[in-house]
Design an enzyme around this catalytic site. Structure first.
Site, PDB file in Angstrom:
ATOM      1  CE  LYS A   1      -0.203   4.578  -8.252  1.00  8.16           C
ATOM      2  NZ  LYS A   1      -0.863   3.315  -7.912  1.00  8.16           N
TER       3      LYS A   1
ATOM      4  CG  HIS B   1       3.834   5.590  -8.481  1.00  8.71           C
ATOM      5  ND1 HIS B   1       3.610   6.518  -7.489  1.00  8.71           N
ATOM      6  CD2 HIS B   1       3.816   4.373  -7.883  1.00  8.71           C
ATOM      7  CE1 HIS B   1       3.449   5.882  -6.331  1.00  8.71           C
ATOM      8  NE2 HIS B   1       3.577   4.578  -6.541  1.00  8.71           N
TER       9      HIS B   1
HETATM   10  N1  LIG Z   1      -0.049  -2.475  -1.969  1.00  3.52           N
HETATM   11  C1  LIG Z   1       1.116  -2.429  -2.632  1.00  3.52           C
HETATM   12  O1  LIG Z   1       2.214  -2.575  -2.055  1.00  3.52           O
HETATM   13  C2  LIG Z   1       1.100  -2.214  -4.104  1.00  3.52           C
HETATM   14  C3  LIG Z   1      -0.095  -1.960  -4.723  1.00  3.52           C
HETATM   15  N2  LIG Z   1      -0.159  -1.833  -6.067  1.00  3.52           N
HETATM   16  C4  LIG Z   1      -1.487  -1.690  -6.612  1.00  3.52           C
HETATM   17  O2  LIG Z   1      -1.871  -2.972  -7.120  1.00  3.52           O
HETATM   18  C5  LIG Z   1      -2.775  -2.794  -8.203  1.00  3.52           C
HETATM   19  C6  LIG Z   1      -2.258  -3.589  -9.397  1.00  3.52           C
HETATM   20  O3  LIG Z   1      -1.083  -2.995  -9.856  1.00  3.52           O
HETATM   21  P1  LIG Z   1      -0.298  -3.663 -11.092  1.00  3.52           P
HETATM   22  O4  LIG Z   1      -0.029  -5.084 -10.818  1.00  3.52           O
HETATM   23  O5  LIG Z   1       0.822  -2.742 -11.389  1.00  3.52           O
HETATM   24  O6  LIG Z   1      -1.401  -3.551 -12.245  1.00  3.52           O
HETATM   25  P2  LIG Z   1      -1.527  -4.406 -13.595  1.00  3.52           P
HETATM   26  O7  LIG Z   1      -2.401  -3.622 -14.493  1.00  3.52           O
HETATM   27  O8  LIG Z   1      -0.184  -4.820 -14.073  1.00  3.52           O
HETATM   28  O9  LIG Z   1      -2.278  -5.752 -13.131  1.00  3.52           O
HETATM   29  C7  LIG Z   1      -3.641  -5.829 -12.865  1.00  3.52           C
HETATM   30  C8  LIG Z   1      -4.097  -7.237 -13.250  1.00  3.52           C
HETATM   31  O10 LIG Z   1      -5.445  -7.387 -12.804  1.00  3.52           O
HETATM   32  C9  LIG Z   1      -6.119  -8.079 -13.843  1.00  3.52           C
HETATM   33  N3  LIG Z   1      -7.561  -7.877 -13.708  1.00  3.52           N
HETATM   34  C10 LIG Z   1      -8.302  -6.842 -14.175  1.00  3.52           C
HETATM   35  N4  LIG Z   1      -9.590  -7.029 -13.868  1.00  3.52           N
HETATM   36  C11 LIG Z   1      -9.660  -8.211 -13.201  1.00  3.52           C
HETATM   37  C12 LIG Z   1     -10.736  -8.935 -12.613  1.00  3.52           C
HETATM   38  N5  LIG Z   1     -12.000  -8.493 -12.662  1.00  3.52           N
HETATM   39  N6  LIG Z   1     -10.432 -10.096 -11.973  1.00  3.52           N
HETATM   40  C13 LIG Z   1      -9.175 -10.560 -11.922  1.00  3.52           C
HETATM   41  N7  LIG Z   1      -8.130  -9.916 -12.474  1.00  3.52           N
HETATM   42  C14 LIG Z   1      -8.372  -8.746 -13.096  1.00  3.52           C
HETATM   43  C15 LIG Z   1      -5.544  -7.509 -15.130  1.00  3.52           C
HETATM   44  O11 LIG Z   1      -5.813  -8.346 -16.253  1.00  3.52           O
HETATM   45  C16 LIG Z   1      -4.065  -7.479 -14.767  1.00  3.52           C
HETATM   46  O12 LIG Z   1      -3.426  -8.710 -15.061  1.00  3.52           O
HETATM   47  C17 LIG Z   1      -2.878  -1.287  -8.417  1.00  3.52           C
HETATM   48  O13 LIG Z   1      -4.008  -0.792  -7.732  1.00  3.52           O
HETATM   49  C18 LIG Z   1      -1.605  -0.757  -7.782  1.00  3.52           C
HETATM   50  O14 LIG Z   1      -1.713   0.576  -7.363  1.00  3.52           O
HETATM   51  C19 LIG Z   1       0.961  -1.930  -6.847  1.00  3.52           C
HETATM   52  C20 LIG Z   1       2.180  -2.123  -6.280  1.00  3.52           C
HETATM   53  C21 LIG Z   1       2.350  -2.290  -4.854  1.00  3.52           C
HETATM   54  O1  LIG Z   2       0.773   1.156  -8.871  1.00  3.62           O
HETATM   55  C1  LIG Z   2       1.858   0.998  -8.251  1.00  3.62           C
HETATM   56  O2  LIG Z   2       2.910   0.706  -8.824  1.00  3.62           O
HETATM   57  C2  LIG Z   2       1.858   1.187  -6.801  1.00  3.62           C
HETATM   58  N1  LIG Z   2       0.728   1.328  -6.193  1.00  3.62           N
HETATM   59  C3  LIG Z   2       0.537   1.501  -4.797  1.00  3.62           C
HETATM   60  C4  LIG Z   2      -0.013   2.867  -4.489  1.00  3.62           C
HETATM   61  O3  LIG Z   2      -0.797   3.406  -5.290  1.00  3.62           O
HETATM   62  O4  LIG Z   2       0.305   3.409  -3.423  1.00  3.62           O
HETATM   63  C5  LIG Z   2       1.763   1.149  -4.001  1.00  3.62           C
HETATM   64  C6  LIG Z   2       3.046   1.569  -4.644  1.00  3.62           C
HETATM   65  O5  LIG Z   2       3.147   2.949  -4.580  1.00  3.62           O
HETATM   66  C7  LIG Z   2       3.133   1.073  -6.070  1.00  3.62           C
END
Ligand SMILES: NC(=O)C1=CN([C@@H]2O[C@H](COP(=O)(O)OP(=O)(O)OC[C@H]3O[C@@H](n4cnc5c(N)ncnc54)[C@H](O)[C@@H]3O)[C@@H](O)[C@H]2O)C=CC1
Ligand SMILES: O=C(O)C1=N[C@H](C(=O)O)C[C@H](O)C1
EC number: 1.17.1.8
Length: 251
Positions: free
Chosen positions: A140, A136
């Site tokens: 992350k 990644h």
């Molecule tokens: N299920 C999927 O397909 C995917 C899951 N993810 C997961 O999604 C999550 C977010 O990833 P990113 O967007 O890259 O992180 P990021 O750090 O860019 O975004 C997180 C956002 O949440 C906000 N935040 C923090 N505390 C908060 C609260 N109490 N209430 C509301 N907002 C709050 C932050 O200010 C930030 O804008 C991670 O756990 C990541 O692993 C990421 C990509 C794909």
């Molecule tokens: O943080 C990310 O970027 C991602 N988070 C998810 C995970 O932890 O599996 C999904 C994807 O891999 C991207």
């Protein structure tokens, strides 16, 4: 039109979700909230489905608040343990609409990753060895990825169901190089500038290897899956807690 609110709207994923919701013909953006905002602004009057992409340390509390508000929730944030999932189920039972509340949590919304995970569970019983490598972007915050944990658990379950012995491993000294062991499966995490989200599942037998690899090069890859989940929750998805996008695919 399906009214969608986004929590974590300023984040890498949340901002893509805002754009996807604005661009889809059957969805419209209701509220776009981030850290510090009051989630009780979200109500059934302004929102049909909430999409939550925040950070593992706050996601459970957000989901519990949103269940209390009586709105259905699609969650992409990682960090879901069995204990946290049990808390979600309990909150649904005690919430304002126990019979109809829908919560959907997916470790990965990219079709490539969901299929890789599915194929890995099918392949698992045919190979003596199995290891997972996830790769990644270095911003992350969690390791290993939620997807890799899900993949490892799926492989372990399939091996258990097939009555297989533990994976062979003669390691006697390990300073951490053998990775984290999840249900008996070694999981390795790489963080590298330039990467987005990638996973390799390695299976081995004497004289042969199968590699299953999924690459998400751009966060747009997650958006069709997010919109599918939103539409399913606004439509015929079952009430209660559902985990994994495979539940909404014809696999
Ligand atoms: N299920 C999927 O397909 C995917 C899951 N993810 C997961 O999604 C999550 C977010 O990833 P990113 O967007 O890259 O992180 P990021 O750090 O860019 O975004 C997180 C956002 O949440 C906000 N935040 C923090 N505390 C908060 C609260 N109490 N209430 C509301 N907002 C709050 C932050 O200010 C930030 O804008 C991670 O756990 C990541 O692993 C990421 C990509 C794909
Ligand atoms: O943080 C990310 O970027 C991602 N988070 C998810 C995970 O932890 O599996 C999904 C994807 O891999 C991207």
């Amino acid at each position: 039109m399906i009214k969608v609110s986004v929590v974590g709207a300023k984040g890498r994923m949340g901002s893509h979700v805002v754009e996807a919701v604005n661009n889809a013909e059957d969805t419209e953006l209701a509220l776009a909230l981030d850290a510090g905002d009051d989630l009780t602004q979200i109500t059934p009057a302004n929102t049909d489905v909430v999409v939550e992409f925040t950070v593992p340390s706050v996601s459970l509390n957000n989901v519990l608040t949103l269940i209390g508000q009586g709105v259905d929730v699609v969650v992409g944030t990682t960090g879901w343990t069995d204990e946290k999932l049990a808390q979600v189920k309990a909150a649904i039972a005690q919430g304002p609409k126990p019979e109809t509340q829908k919560v959907f949590i997916a470790p990965n919304f990219a079709i490539s990753a969901v299929l890789a995970d599915y194929f890995a569970t099918k392949a698992a019983k045919y190979f003596e060895s199995a290891e997972v490598i996830e790769l990644h972007h270095p911003t992350k915050v969690d390791a290993p990825s939620g997807t890799a944990i899900h993949t490892a658990r799926g492989i372990a379950e399939a091996r258990k169901a097939a009555g297989m012995a533990p994976v062979p491993d003669a390691t006697e000294t390990d300073g951490g190089s053998r990775g984290q062991v999840i249900d008996g499966i070694h999981v390795h995490a790489v963080r590298l500038r330039g990467l987005n989200a990638h996973e390799e599942v390695l299976f081995g037998n004497a004289g042969e290897q199968l590699t299953i690899r999924a690459d998400s090069f751009d966060r747009t890859s997650f958006m069709p899956g997010v919109l599918l989940a939103v539409r399913k929750l606004a439509g015929d998805a079952p009430a209660g807690l559902t985990v994994g996008l495979d539940q909404f695919l014809d696999l």
